[in-house]
Design a protein around this motif. Structure first.
Motif: not given
Length: 436
Positions: A25-32, A298-304, A67-72, A123-129
């Motif tokens: 439940a704690v894990q955001p979309w960006n799992v990093a 799908d959730p994934s680890p990223s650095l941007s 909601t998703t944690g894309h911007g966590a 909308a943006g470019s990703n449908p799950v945001v």
């Protein structure tokens, strides 16, 4: 006040450290991104949000919504994390061209519902945001050159303030907060619903054309040609990829808000570069906008890292076009301009962007790669020097960066004053706090 009392403060499911399912439940979309929060609440409704805020205020804890944690971004130790998936109301008023969307709704659902009526959201470019987080930060995607910021399309917010009081916020009911919420981030109140304008989009043409990396210089030159004096209906992005285990590639992605025959004519020069590896050009609906870039869902680890570019001169070419992509996954350049560059007297906190291009760098956020990726980011920024301005959209900020980079000093001071007035105990925490 014990965190155990949170269980009786909310009607939605409450998970505390040690409970089964807490780690998931704690894990955001960006799992990093690590989120060592004190508890997670899957709120049932807006009243649940109010009750959690009242508890948090009395307990001296911060509240974070996702909601998703894309911007966590992390940095939320001991906070209470609110998950908003149950706030999933989605209504389309096709006659008025208006959507009413709960804060748990993702863009893909909005676009599918709007497309049935020949309409689109910004909308943006990703449908799950998630719609809410994207919009509170300004929000710009394929339609921004034509219609501007998603935040400026908002008509009303349903919110719960830091004291747990619900309110409807419009330009008439609360102009100062309405201004701040449209692009100033989520630091002022918890938004439970948004009402925003939809736009007619009966025809849409776009896709991706990809080549091997030895065509990078040709693709860059064509990208420059396509984006010089392009109509506002045409948005074009250049992508360089280095996917682990695969050969490096270069792609041009685009979306044209109009008939296919017009889009084909505007982008016909894409066929002038030989050796096409993939070609997805075609007629799309608003619901298919995510297919252009086909970003991971799908959730994934990223650095941007995101920046704004002043030009595409020799230093930019040497750094972003001629140098290898690795150890990064992706170097992306987006053409801006159009409505994004215009000042809107009735607009929100997200003002115009005068820089003509945006740069987005992406790396795989695995522990053994992080040092090399950060070094590569720093090297690119050093090499670009004055070709980047340091200013950037809120949604381009990365963990560790300050909200100050997203706003001019006058706007930042105004936002900080609103935050101090509306949430003096700093109960609500955005991805990028205004007081950091």
């Amino acid at each position: 006040m014990s965190i155990e009392e949170l269980r009786s403060a909310a009607r939605g499911r409450v998970l505390l450290p040690g409970d089964a399912g807490f780690d998931q439940a704690v894990q955001p979309w960006n799992v990093a991104v690590a989120q060592p929060v004190s508890g997670v609440v899957a709120v049932a409704d807006a009243q649940d949000v109010a009750d959690v805020l009242k508890y948090a205020s009395s307990a001296g804890r911060q509240v974070v919504t996702q909601t998703t944690g894309h911007g966590a971004t992390g940095g939320i130790e001991d906070a209470i994390l609110i998950r908003t998936g149950a706030l999933d109301r989605l209504e389309i008023d096709a006659e008025r061209r208006v959507a009413r969307v709960g804060t748990g709704v993702q863009w893909g659902a909005v676009q599918a519902a709007a497309a049935a009526h020949g309409l689109t959201g910004l909308a943006g470019s990703n449908p799950v945001v998630g719609v809410t987080g994207y919009t509170l930060g300004g929000g710009f995607g394929w339609f921004a050159r034509k219609y501007g910021w998603a935040a400026d399309a908002v008509r009303a917010f349903e919110i719960v303030d830091a004291d747990g009081r619900p309110a409807r916020v419009t330009a008439d009911s609360d102009p100062e907060l309405f201004w701040a919420l449209r692009g100033g981030g989520g630091d002022f109140a918890i938004v439970t619903e948004i009402e925003f304008d939809l736009f007619p989009l009966p025809r849409l043409y776009g896709g991706r054309v990809m080549w091997s990396a030895d065509r990078t210089q040709e693709a860059f030159e064509l990208f420059t040609e396509l984006t010089t004096d392009a109509p506002r209906e045409l948005s074009v992005w250049l992508q360089r990829y280095q996917i682990p285990g695969a050969a490096p590639t270069v792609a041009i992605d685009f979306a044209y808000l109009g008939a296919a025959e017009e889009g084909r004519a505007l982008t016909a020069r894409l066929d002038s570069i030989d050796g096409i590896l993939a070609d997805t050009r075609g007629t799309l609906t608003p619901a298919q906008i995510g297919e252009i870039t086909a970003e991971p869902t799908d959730p994934s680890p990223s650095l941007s890292r995101g920046e704004l570019l002043t030009d595409l001169g020799d230093a930019v070419v040497k750094t972003l076009i001629e140098a290898p992509v690795a150890p990064l996954l992706n170097i992306q350049i987006r053409a801006l301009g159009g409505a994004l560059a215009e000042t809107r007297p009735e607009g929100g906190a997200r003002g115009p962007i005068t820089e003509p291009y945006a740069l987005y760098l992406l790396g795989l956020g695995l522990p053994h790669l992080l040092a090399d990726i950060r070094t590569r980011f720093a090297g690119i920024l050093d090499d670009l020097g004055t070709h980047i301005t340091g200013a950037k959209p809120y949604t381009f900020l990365a963990p560790g960066e300050s909200a100050a980079a997203a706003f001019d000093p006058e706007t930042l001071a105004r936002l900080q004053q609103i935050k101090s007035t509306r949430d003096p105990r700093d109960t609500i925490r955005a991805n990028f706090p205004l007081h950091s």
